[in-house]
Design a protein around this motif. Sequence first.
Motif, short mmCIF file in Angstrom:
data_model
loop_
_atom_site.label_atom_id
_atom_site.label_comp_id
_atom_site.label_asym_id
_atom_site.label_seq_id
_atom_site.Cartn_x
_atom_site.Cartn_y
_atom_site.Cartn_z
N VAL A 164 54.53 42.88 87.19
CA VAL A 164 53.60 43.01 88.31
C VAL A 164 52.52 44.07 88.04
O VAL A 164 51.33 43.80 88.27
CB VAL A 164 54.36 43.32 89.61
CG1 VAL A 164 53.37 43.60 90.76
CG2 VAL A 164 55.26 42.15 89.99
N PRO A 165 52.85 45.28 87.54
CA PRO A 165 51.78 46.24 87.27
C PRO A 165 50.75 45.72 86.28
O PRO A 165 49.54 45.97 86.44
CB PRO A 165 52.54 47.45 86.71
CG PRO A 165 53.91 47.34 87.30
CD PRO A 165 54.19 45.87 87.34
N ALA A 166 51.20 45.00 85.26
CA ALA A 166 50.25 44.46 84.28
C ALA A 166 49.35 43.42 84.93
O ALA A 166 48.14 43.36 84.64
CB ALA A 166 51.01 43.85 83.10
N ARG A 167 49.90 42.60 85.78
CA ARG A 167 49.11 41.59 86.47
C ARG A 167 48.10 42.24 87.42
O ARG A 167 46.94 41.80 87.51
CB ARG A 167 50.03 40.63 87.23
CG ARG A 167 50.88 39.75 86.32
CD ARG A 167 51.80 38.83 87.12
NE ARG A 167 52.46 37.86 86.24
CZ ARG A 167 52.94 36.69 86.63
NH1 ARG A 167 52.86 36.34 87.90
NH2 ARG A 167 53.50 35.86 85.77
N VAL A 168 48.55 43.24 88.15
CA VAL A 168 47.65 43.95 89.06
C VAL A 168 46.48 44.55 88.29
O VAL A 168 45.31 44.44 88.69
CB VAL A 168 48.41 45.03 89.85
CG1 VAL A 168 47.43 45.97 90.57
CG2 VAL A 168 49.34 44.39 90.87
N VAL A 205 42.38 40.10 99.96
CA VAL A 205 43.22 39.35 99.03
C VAL A 205 43.89 38.22 99.79
O VAL A 205 44.46 38.44 100.87
CB VAL A 205 44.28 40.26 98.38
CG1 VAL A 205 45.15 39.46 97.41
CG2 VAL A 205 43.60 41.42 97.64
N CYS A 206 43.83 37.01 99.24
CA CYS A 206 44.41 35.84 99.89
C CYS A 206 45.45 35.19 98.99
O CYS A 206 45.17 34.93 97.81
CB CYS A 206 43.33 34.83 100.23
SG CYS A 206 42.03 35.46 101.31
N ASP A 207 46.62 34.93 99.53
CA ASP A 207 47.68 34.22 98.82
C ASP A 207 47.50 32.74 99.09
O ASP A 207 48.02 32.22 100.05
CB ASP A 207 49.05 34.72 99.31
CG ASP A 207 50.21 33.99 98.64
OD1 ASP A 207 49.98 33.34 97.60
OD2 ASP A 207 51.33 34.06 99.16
N THR A 208 46.71 32.08 98.27
CA THR A 208 46.30 30.67 98.31
C THR A 208 44.99 30.50 99.07
O THR A 208 44.49 31.44 99.72
CB THR A 208 47.37 29.74 98.94
OG1 THR A 208 47.15 28.39 98.55
CG2 THR A 208 47.35 29.82 100.46
N GLU A 230 54.71 26.86 91.72
CA GLU A 230 55.86 27.45 92.38
C GLU A 230 56.53 28.50 91.49
O GLU A 230 56.63 28.34 90.27
CB GLU A 230 56.88 26.37 92.74
CG GLU A 230 56.41 25.43 93.83
CD GLU A 230 57.47 24.39 94.16
OE1 GLU A 230 57.51 23.95 95.32
OE2 GLU A 230 58.24 24.02 93.27
N SER A 231 56.99 29.55 92.14
CA SER A 231 57.76 30.60 91.48
C SER A 231 57.03 31.21 90.28
O SER A 231 57.59 31.44 89.23
CB SER A 231 59.13 30.07 91.02
OG SER A 231 59.97 31.14 90.60
N THR A 232 55.72 31.48 90.50
CA THR A 232 54.96 32.20 89.48
C THR A 232 54.55 33.59 89.96
O THR A 232 53.77 34.27 89.31
CB THR A 232 53.71 31.41 89.06
OG1 THR A 232 52.90 31.15 90.22
CG2 THR A 232 54.09 30.10 88.38
N GLY A 233 55.03 33.99 91.14
CA GLY A 233 54.80 35.35 91.62
C GLY A 233 53.48 35.56 92.34
O GLY A 233 53.01 36.69 92.43
N SER A 234 52.91 34.49 92.90
CA SER A 234 51.60 34.66 93.54
C SER A 234 51.67 35.53 94.79
O SER A 234 50.81 36.39 95.01
CB SER A 234 51.00 33.29 93.88
OG SER A 234 51.84 32.56 94.74
N THR A 235 52.70 35.35 95.62
CA THR A 235 52.83 36.17 96.82
C THR A 235 53.08 37.63 96.47
O THR A 235 52.49 38.54 97.06
CB THR A 235 53.95 35.64 97.71
OG1 THR A 235 53.64 34.29 98.10
CG2 THR A 235 54.13 36.49 98.95
N THR A 236 53.94 37.85 95.50
CA THR A 236 54.22 39.23 95.05
C THR A 236 52.95 39.90 94.55
O THR A 236 52.67 41.06 94.87
CB THR A 236 55.28 39.23 93.95
OG1 THR A 236 56.49 38.66 94.47
CG2 THR A 236 55.56 40.63 93.44
N LEU A 237 52.16 39.17 93.78
CA LEU A 237 50.93 39.74 93.24
C LEU A 237 49.90 39.98 94.34
O LEU A 237 49.22 41.01 94.35
CB LEU A 237 50.34 38.83 92.16
CG LEU A 237 49.01 39.31 91.58
CD1 LEU A 237 49.15 40.71 90.96
CD2 LEU A 237 48.48 38.32 90.55
#
Length: 392
Positions: free
Chosen positions: A317-321, A236-239, A168-175
């Motif tokens: 977010v840019p670094a993760r992307v 891309v799938c969120d979960t 939870e709250s690790t930014g998966s949807t945002t990513l």
Amino acid sequence: MTAAAPRREGHGLVIGKFYPFHSGHSHLIREAERRSERVTVQVLGASVESIPLETRADWIRESHPGARVVAAMDDAPVDFGSDAAWREHLTVIESLLDGPVDTVYSCDAYGGELAQRLGAHWVRIDEGRRINPVSGTAIRADPAALWHELAPAVRASLTPRVVVLGAESTGSTTLAEALAAHLGTLWVPEYGREHSEVREGGLEAPWRSDEFDLIVDRQIALEERALRRVPRPVLVCDTDVLATALWHERYVGTVAERLHRAADGHRPLLYVLTGDEIPFEQDGMRDGEHIRHDMQQRFRDVLAAQPVPWLEVRGDVPARVQAAASALEPLLAAHLSFAIPLEARPMDEQRALQRAAAHGSAAYGAAAHESATNRADAHGAGGRTGEGDGRP
């Protein structure tokens, strides 16, 4: 004055490898259906090719439900000048027919001789590919560039998934949303969150095990719809199923082996685990920060124990992307490569592969592997008949 419709023939025949099935093939079959009372489409593939025959046949059945679609392996060398090769191909072709053929339809010149050998007429459709300037060779060389030439069923079959997951709250949807935008494709939101909002009793009611089966079914349904519409060959799938299985552990308190088995049968190309180093944000639906790090470690442990490549991304977010996209690039290239079709290989190699296929799959696999490692994979380019989508 309206032009008269062409006289409809009795039994029309279209053959090809459909490797993969594209808009030019569909145009050919439509013309055959328009001109004939009934149409047989034969999918003739070689053992060395990397898309199963029945998959290709199913693509055509969906797009042309009125045609009779049949498939068979045809490992005979593709040599238009060899009477012996023609006889080998005709043995396969005639075994798939349910009656005499009146008309052979093709784009390529081999159709003339095939029609003559079957005692049928030949109708050449779109000579020179002026209407549909596309070929299987070109698509195999660069699927992304010609993605628009593929039917929804083909896109769904060829498109790999990249799954973003995390505690939870690790930014998966945002990513997930940002990564899809970066890749120029679609993303599938998490159905479980929607279910949490509408389930009977709300968040306070105890979770039932069967709710997670419902979540899995609806998540996969969302994916399947998106796979048919992707503008690029990646989704891309969120979960996904595996993440749902871990949330089952959290909320029900037991391991659901059925969900883990379902996850084994529904593997993506890549898992991206979002890091838990960012600040926790409570949105009214989350357990709280006290459970987040333990869940994150559970994700790490499970991902490490399964065969799909994965990475954990951290930073903004840019670094993760960028990290996710860099990891995905070589995997996509490998996924979207095709084995060189039989007819694009040198004749001596075709004959060697035919002999190996006749002696069993193990011998064939060894011969195919040896030939593949002895020369560069040009995706069919340069073969004498590489531009043709059919075969004699």
